[in-house]
Design a protein around this motif. Structure first.
Motif, PDB file in Angstrom:
ATOM      1  N   TYR A  71       0.825  -1.208   0.000  1.00 29.87           N
ATOM      2  CA  TYR A  71       0.000   0.000   0.000  1.00 29.87           C
ATOM      3  C   TYR A  71       0.861   1.261   0.000  1.00 29.87           C
ATOM      4  O   TYR A  71       0.544   2.236  -0.681  1.00 29.87           O
ATOM      5  N   LEU A  72       1.936   1.247   0.772  1.00 30.35           N
ATOM      6  CA  LEU A  72       2.789   2.434   0.862  1.00 30.35           C
ATOM      7  C   LEU A  72       3.557   2.670  -0.437  1.00 30.35           C
ATOM      8  O   LEU A  72       3.705   3.809  -0.875  1.00 30.35           O
ATOM      9  N   GLN A  75       1.856   4.568  -3.008  1.00 30.72           N
ATOM     10  CA  GLN A  75       1.835   6.012  -2.751  1.00 30.72           C
ATOM     11  C   GLN A  75       3.246   6.599  -2.771  1.00 30.72           C
ATOM     12  O   GLN A  75       3.467   7.704  -2.309  1.00 30.72           O
ATOM     13  N   ARG A 172      -6.748   8.521  -0.609  1.00 32.19           N
ATOM     14  CA  ARG A 172      -5.760   7.951   0.313  1.00 32.19           C
ATOM     15  C   ARG A 172      -4.981   9.062   0.998  1.00 32.19           C
ATOM     16  O   ARG A 172      -4.601  10.047   0.368  1.00 32.19           O
ATOM     17  N   ILE A 174      -1.682   9.515   3.838  1.00 29.17           N
ATOM     18  CA  ILE A 174      -0.624   8.999   4.706  1.00 29.17           C
ATOM     19  C   ILE A 174      -0.274  10.127   5.666  1.00 29.17           C
ATOM     20  O   ILE A 174       0.030  11.241   5.240  1.00 29.17           O
ATOM     21  N   PHE A 185      -2.056   5.141   7.567  1.00 27.11           N
ATOM     22  CA  PHE A 185      -2.517   5.057   6.194  1.00 27.11           C
ATOM     23  C   PHE A 185      -4.031   4.943   6.231  1.00 27.11           C
ATOM     24  O   PHE A 185      -4.584   4.097   6.935  1.00 27.11           O
TER      25      PHE A 185
END
Length: 190
Positions: A71-72, A75, A172, A174, A185
């Motif tokens: 997921y990170l 991004q 999204r 962060i 997140f």
């Protein structure tokens, strides 16, 4: 209340359909003299159904470090040091959300903060939350919107992108805590 009844009815129909298919997978081979084949097929369907239900129910417990990294990386945030998953939550009937929190190293925290600060659209002054879906001209077919900013408590990297007409757009965020070595997140499909 009406939407709740609708989802209950859908659940009942799916349950009856599943039971019917499993029963027919046993009964049809049995009728043609292949009882063992019917038992094998229906057993496989039962096991598959139970595994699907368990995976759905325990989805949050089956979240691993590799999932968080995936997921990170989507991004453009990469963690170079070990981290700990503090919590993970997801769900929603009409609006899906997913949120997880990580305890990260100080080096990764500083790297991500400097990455946020070095972006072209970084807003140095302290802002309240920026909710990007409100800024979109067309939620379903518009351009991707980015925001990098800080609040009193966190540095934030946010992105909103449409997924095309008829598909839910993705939002999204962060967040990096100013006080702790914590990364949050959040994803909302609304």
């Amino acid at each position: 209340m009406d939407i709740f009844v609708f989802y209950i009815l859908i659940l009942i129909v799916l349950l009856l359909l599943t039971i019917g298919i499993i029963y027919l997978s046993y009964w049809i081979p049995k009728k043609y003299g292949k009882k063992k084949l019917g038992i094998i097929i229906s057993s496989m369907l039962i096991v598959g159904t139970v595994l699907f239900i368990l995976a759905s129910v325990f989805d949050d417990s089956l979240f691993f470090k590799s999932d968080a990294k995936k997921y990170l990386i989507e991004q453009k945030v990469e963690l170079n040091h070990d981290f700990k998953i503090i919590n993970n939550k997801s769900g929603g009937l009409r609006d899906y959300y997913h949120k997880f929190e990580l305890e990260i190293s100080n080096a990764d925290k500083q790297k991500i903060i400097s990455q946020i600060k070095s972006t072209e659209n970084y807003q140095n002054e302290i802002n309240n939350e920026i909710y990007l879906p409100e800024l979109a001209k067309n939620r379903y077919e518009g351009d991707t919107i980015y925001a990098n900013y800080q609040t009193d408590w966190e540095y934030k990297k946010a992105v909103f992108y449409p997924n095309g007409k008829g598909y839910t757009p993705t939002y999204r965020v962060i967040s990096i805590s100013k006080e702790k070595n914590k990364l949050t997140f959040e994803e909302l499909l609304d």
